[in-house]
Design a protein around this motif. Structure first.
Motif, PDB file in Angstrom:
ATOM      1  N   THR A  39       0.827  -1.210   0.000  1.00 23.63           N
ATOM      2  CA  THR A  39       0.000   0.000   0.000  1.00 23.63           C
ATOM      3  C   THR A  39       0.860   1.259   0.000  1.00 23.63           C
ATOM      4  OG1 THR A  39      -0.107   0.208   2.418  1.00 23.63           O
ATOM      5  CG2 THR A  39      -1.751  -1.229   1.346  1.00 23.63           C
ATOM      6  N   HIS A  40       0.236   2.354  -0.435  1.00 18.60           N
ATOM      7  CA  HIS A  40       0.895   3.657  -0.384  1.00 18.60           C
ATOM      8  C   HIS A  40       1.354   3.979   1.034  1.00 18.60           C
ATOM      9  CE1 HIS A  40       0.179   5.459  -4.399  1.00 18.60           C
ATOM     10  NE2 HIS A  40       0.921   6.469  -3.950  1.00 18.60           N
ATOM     11  N   ASN A  41       0.488   3.716   2.000  1.00 13.59           N
ATOM     12  CA  ASN A  41       0.788   4.088   3.384  1.00 13.59           C
ATOM     13  C   ASN A  41       2.039   3.382   3.905  1.00 13.59           C
ATOM     14  OD1 ASN A  41      -1.412   5.758   3.414  1.00 13.59           O
ATOM     15  ND2 ASN A  41      -2.727   4.355   4.552  1.00 13.59           N
ATOM     16  N   GLU A  42       2.134   2.081   3.664  1.00 12.97           N
ATOM     17  CA  GLU A  42       3.292   1.368   4.190  1.00 12.97           C
ATOM     18  C   GLU A  42       4.571   1.765   3.442  1.00 12.97           C
ATOM     19  OE1 GLU A  42       3.817  -3.007   2.758  1.00 12.97           O
ATOM     20  OE2 GLU A  42       1.664  -2.658   2.867  1.00 12.97           O
ATOM     21  N   ARG A  51       2.589  10.701   4.252  1.00 15.64           N
ATOM     22  CA  ARG A  51       1.797   9.976   3.262  1.00 15.64           C
ATOM     23  C   ARG A  51       1.347  10.881   2.125  1.00 15.64           C
ATOM     24  NH1 ARG A  51      -1.647   6.353   7.717  1.00 15.64           N
ATOM     25  NH2 ARG A  51       0.225   5.491   8.687  1.00 15.64           N
ATOM     26  N   HIS A  60      -0.378   7.201  -8.068  1.00 13.34           N
ATOM     27  CA  HIS A  60      -0.953   5.858  -8.174  1.00 13.34           C
ATOM     28  C   HIS A  60       0.116   4.825  -7.828  1.00 13.34           C
ATOM     29  CE1 HIS A  60      -4.294   7.806 -10.219  1.00 13.34           C
ATOM     30  NE2 HIS A  60      -3.413   8.374 -11.024  1.00 13.34           N
ATOM     31  N   LYS A  61      -0.326   3.695  -7.301  1.00  7.81           N
ATOM     32  CA  LYS A  61       0.641   2.668  -6.890  1.00  7.81           C
ATOM     33  C   LYS A  61       1.490   2.200  -8.069  1.00  7.81           C
ATOM     34  CE  LYS A  61      -0.838  -1.382  -5.438  1.00  7.81           C
ATOM     35  NZ  LYS A  61      -1.365  -2.455  -4.545  1.00  7.81           N
TER      36      LYS A  61
END
Length: 209
Positions: A39-42, A51, A60-61
């Motif tokens: 995920t973006h957050n991790e 973040r 985007h990822k």
């Protein structure tokens, strides 16, 4: 590939460092958790950045993956350019390139498999520049034509794309099986099969080597 920060101003250096930290964190996350689970957050947490900053750099990822793959394409381009400059025969050129690519995969199997799977899962295959590397294979075919090794009527661009498709096919099949041996043999065989059909025959009817 690390940015050349010596040629940048202070602000640009800071931005380049943050970007590289995020790319490194994404690369690790894709290997350890897989593209779909990461995920973006991790990724932001691992890079020790806010973040919102991560989203500003990579909305985007799949943008993380695009950046990682761009670095890999730069390595492939440098390798192909060096081998082309050595002016080997067409077969030796392409075999040498495939062996060097396979050596990189063998040295980094977890990373290569993770990135190959991520490529298939993310949709970046539809990016218009994803297949730009085929131009380098096409350049090798043109060099072979100039030396009289490859038939002059052959469409070098089309053959370059065919070699690229074969290269990717071998790698994706290899990436799907964690127990698969080195892809080197299959890559070299693929080159032999493709190039065998377009080489200029010798006087006795055999294709030149």
């Amino acid at each position: 590939m690390e940015p050349d920060t010596q040629k940048m101003g202070r602000r640009e250096r800071h931005k380049a460092v943050i970007r590289e930290k995020l790319v490194d964190a994404a690369r690790t996350a894709f290997v350890e958790r897989g593209y779909l689970a990461a995920t973006h957050n991790e990724i932001a947490d691992a890079a020790d950045v806010a973040r919102t900053t991560a989203f500003n750099y990579f909305p985007h990822k799949k943008d993380f993956l695009v950046a990682i793959l761009a670095d890999r394409r730069a390595q492939i381009r440098a390798t192909m350019t060096r081998i082309l400059d050595e002016q080997r025969s067409i077969m030796d050129t392409l075999r040498a390139a495939m062996r060097e690519f396979a050596a990189w995969f063998d040295a980094n199997p977890k990373l290569t498999r993770a990135l190959s799977r991520a490529t298939l899962q993310s949709g970046v295959l539809l990016q218009p520049d994803y297949y730009a590397t085929s131009d380098l294979f096409g350049a090798a075919i043109v060099a072979g034509q100039q030396r009289g090794e490859i038939r002059p009527e052959v469409d070098a661009t089309l053959v370059g794309r065919l070699l690229m498709d074969g290269y990717l096919g071998v790698i994706y099949r290899w990436a799907a099986d964690d127990r698969a041996p080195s892809p080197e043999q299959d890559l070299v065989r693929m080159v032999d099969i493709v190039v065998e059909g377009i080489r200029v025959p010798d006087m006795d009817g055999r294709t030149s080597r």
